[in-house]
Design a protein around this motif. Sequence first.
Motif, PDB file in Angstrom:
ATOM      1  N   VAL A  94       0.840  -1.187   0.000  1.00 45.49           N
ATOM      2  CA  VAL A  94       0.000   0.000   0.000  1.00 45.49           C
ATOM      3  C   VAL A  94       0.879   1.241   0.000  1.00 45.49           C
ATOM      4  O   VAL A  94       1.919   1.290   0.661  1.00 45.49           O
ATOM      5  CB  VAL A  94      -0.962   0.010   1.212  1.00 45.49           C
ATOM      6  N   VAL A 133       0.771   5.132   0.994  1.00 45.39           N
ATOM      7  CA  VAL A 133       0.003   6.026   1.867  1.00 45.39           C
ATOM      8  C   VAL A 133       0.567   7.436   1.734  1.00 45.39           C
ATOM      9  O   VAL A 133       1.764   7.658   1.950  1.00 45.39           O
ATOM     10  CB  VAL A 133       0.079   5.567   3.338  1.00 45.39           C
ATOM     11  N   ARG A 143      -4.902   6.517   0.106  1.00 36.17           N
ATOM     12  CA  ARG A 143      -4.267   5.196   0.082  1.00 36.17           C
ATOM     13  C   ARG A 143      -4.459   4.557  -1.292  1.00 36.17           C
ATOM     14  O   ARG A 143      -5.517   4.689  -1.905  1.00 36.17           O
ATOM     15  CB  ARG A 143      -4.874   4.283   1.151  1.00 36.17           C
ATOM     16  N   GLU A 170      -3.761   0.726  -2.993  1.00 37.68           N
ATOM     17  CA  GLU A 170      -3.365  -0.657  -2.725  1.00 37.68           C
ATOM     18  C   GLU A 170      -2.885  -1.331  -3.996  1.00 37.68           C
ATOM     19  O   GLU A 170      -3.440  -1.137  -5.075  1.00 37.68           O
ATOM     20  CB  GLU A 170      -4.528  -1.431  -2.111  1.00 37.68           C
ATOM     21  N   ASP A 193      -1.929  -1.363  11.122  1.00 39.25           N
ATOM     22  CA  ASP A 193      -3.147  -0.575  11.183  1.00 39.25           C
ATOM     23  C   ASP A 193      -3.003   0.669  10.304  1.00 39.25           C
ATOM     24  O   ASP A 193      -1.960   1.352  10.352  1.00 39.25           O
ATOM     25  CB  ASP A 193      -3.421  -0.167  12.631  1.00 39.25           C
ATOM     26  N   PRO A 194      -3.997   0.996   9.483  1.00 39.67           N
ATOM     27  CA  PRO A 194      -3.890   2.171   8.608  1.00 39.67           C
ATOM     28  C   PRO A 194      -3.568   3.454   9.354  1.00 39.67           C
ATOM     29  O   PRO A 194      -2.837   4.311   8.825  1.00 39.67           O
ATOM     30  CB  PRO A 194      -5.275   2.239   7.950  1.00 39.67           C
ATOM     31  N   GLU A 195      -4.087   3.612  10.562  1.00 34.01           N
ATOM     32  CA  GLU A 195      -3.774   4.814  11.332  1.00 34.01           C
ATOM     33  C   GLU A 195      -2.300   4.852  11.728  1.00 34.01           C
ATOM     34  O   GLU A 195      -1.683   5.917  11.774  1.00 34.01           O
ATOM     35  CB  GLU A 195      -4.662   4.892  12.569  1.00 34.01           C
ATOM     36  N   GLN A 227       0.148   3.408   9.961  1.00 31.11           N
ATOM     37  CA  GLN A 227       0.870   3.730   8.733  1.00 31.11           C
ATOM     38  C   GLN A 227       0.848   5.229   8.474  1.00 31.11           C
ATOM     39  O   GLN A 227       1.881   5.839   8.139  1.00 31.11           O
ATOM     40  CB  GLN A 227       0.248   2.979   7.556  1.00 31.11           C
TER      41      GLN A 227
END
Length: 380
Positions: free
Chosen positions: A6, A8, A14, A16, A141-143, A145
């Motif tokens: 991914v 970011v 984002r 993918e 976790d996306p947060e 990242q």
Amino acid sequence: MTQKAVLVLEDGTRFEGRAYGAEGRTLGEAVFATGMTGYQETLTDPSYAGQIVVMTAPHIGNTGVNDEDPESSRIWVAGFVVRDASRVVSNFRAQGTLDDQLADDGIVGIRGVDTRAITRRLRDVGSMRAGVFSGGDAALDPEEQLRLVRDQDGMAGRNLSGEVSTKVRYDLPAEGERIGRVAVLDLGVKTSTLRYLAQRGFDVTVLPQSATAEELRAIAPDALFYSNGPGDPAASDAQVELLQGALREGLPFFGICFGNQLLGRALGFGTYKLPFGHRGINQPVWDKTTGTVEITSQNHGFAVDAPVDGVLDSPAGFGRVEVSHFSLNDNVVEGLRALDIPAFSVQYHPEAAAGPHDSNHLFDRFRELVIARASNQESK
């Protein structure tokens, strides 16, 4: 199937895709490069240090990699983003695959993403801090990242020349008729630049970016050259001071890219960060000296702050100066010419590997400048 990955961006966007090259995480400034050829030269250009490069050309890797085209001893990009990574290599010069080279050099990349959408985002918002996460790091976790992306330093205020410059002096002999010695301050110099200088009859002495005025005088050069390189020119005070001393002593000077920005500072002008910069091998520039348009190779995120029109007085006391070149896309300063001292520079890359070669004549202009100064000194 390869691992997920991914990209970011610091605004939370984002994208993918799939892992390309090494797996893990990498952080840097996301920028886009518009060249349709020359990805190997792009990857090995030290000016890209600290940057995650998004290739706008959709198909990357089809010609593989070889040992002849690199512009330095390693890949310098922080990360690499492509839409379609070639599954096969088809070129008689190829000695390996780009995927393997990226993995061998530890470069974390991503493929299978919409590079058009990424480029449009960067054009709208500007270059942003970013990160590529693949393998196990893609599952973070996306947060988390996004936090890692936002916690990194931006490009403004960073001095990166020390990371890419040679640590020791080295020399290259002149080819053909020798006209003198040029001292090259390595701020991220490319191999083809040194080759073109040697072909113009210069003995080339390459110095670390930390070189002092005493070290410069010790080699008694006939001219001084500042190379391309990464980072913010506002963070290179020592190199500006060195250049000002050389200009006061009348040493002929030629600078490209980062060297253009440092000449601008040495003459007393400011610099500023461009929204998304100029990167690629298809940038149109107007040469005011010849009255022609040249298609140029560029890679810069900063520019000199000076009026494009008219003759200017150097705020630092070096006489008259004019902007010699400007961008036909956005009127950004693309070159400077001092009228009372032997110094000039351009913002782009006249060595232009892998092309175009419209501006290669600037190396001849530098040669003629050095010869003219030597002739004037002999006649006195």
